[in-house]
Write a protein that holds these residues in place. Structure first.
Motif, short mmCIF file in Angstrom:
data_model
loop_
_atom_site.label_atom_id
_atom_site.label_comp_id
_atom_site.label_asym_id
_atom_site.label_seq_id
_atom_site.Cartn_x
_atom_site.Cartn_y
_atom_site.Cartn_z
N THR A 182 -27.03 38.42 16.70
CA THR A 182 -28.03 38.86 15.73
C THR A 182 -28.20 40.37 15.89
O THR A 182 -27.69 40.95 16.85
N GLU B 137 -38.73 33.63 22.96
CA GLU B 137 -37.35 33.95 22.60
C GLU B 137 -36.89 35.05 23.53
O GLU B 137 -37.55 36.09 23.65
N SER C 291 -28.00 38.41 21.45
CA SER C 291 -28.05 36.95 21.47
C SER C 291 -29.49 36.52 21.75
O SER C 291 -30.22 37.18 22.49
N GLY D 148 -32.09 26.08 22.25
CA GLY D 148 -31.07 26.58 21.34
C GLY D 148 -30.78 28.05 21.56
O GLY D 148 -31.55 28.75 22.22
N THR D 149 -29.67 28.48 21.01
CA THR D 149 -29.30 29.89 21.07
C THR D 149 -28.81 30.33 19.70
O THR D 149 -28.34 29.51 18.90
N VAL D 150 -28.94 31.62 19.46
CA VAL D 150 -28.44 32.22 18.23
C VAL D 150 -27.64 33.45 18.65
O VAL D 150 -28.20 34.45 19.08
#
Length: 140
Positions: free
Chosen positions: A36, A55, A40, A31-33
């Motif tokens: 932030t 991460e 990223s 997954g990616t966010v």
């Protein structure tokens, strides 16, 4: 109260290059966010691990300039020689595999990721528990 380490967050300069390095080690992107305060985030997990453990934090405005705050990241493999061969096939050179002491000690090698973080690869001797426990530090 229960406390558990969730993951290690590493700031990276070139996300594609770092992602390729960690994928060559066997990690998969789960997954990616985006967007932030750290930049990223790309979440990595090993196939046999139920949890995200690394991460990658990428912000082009904040490249890695110093990796001195992190001593090293240790990753367990069941076949160090095969892992070294896989990395070599991706153009990643490691130190040779060597035992830490005697025949009942783990095989280890060191490699640096694209930003210079030191990564220790460990193959436990046959019969060793998965992971490191207090038993590893008991004097015999």
């Amino acid at each position: 109260m229960t406390v558990r380490t969730l993951l290690v967050g590493l700031r990276v300069t070139d996300l594609d290059r770092s992602r390729g390095f960690y994928q060559a080690l066997g990690y998969i992107v789960v997954g990616t966010v985006p967007d932030t305060p750290f930049g990223s985030l790309t979440m990595l997990q090993l196939p046999d691990d139920p949890f995200v453990t690394v991460e990658l934090a990428h912000d082009p405005a904040r490249p890695v300039t110093d990796t001195g705050g992190l001593n090293h990241l240790a990753i367990q493999t069941d076949d160090l020689h095969a892992t070294i061969a896989t990395l070599a096939a991706h153009g990643i050179q490691t130190d040779p595999a060597r035992p830490t002491a005697g025949p009942d000690e783990p095989l280890v090698t060191m490699v640096r990721d694209p930003d210079g973080y030191l990564v220790e690869l460990v193959q436990w001797p046959e019969g060793h528990a998965v992971g490191m426990t207090a038993e590893d530090f008991r004097s015999g």
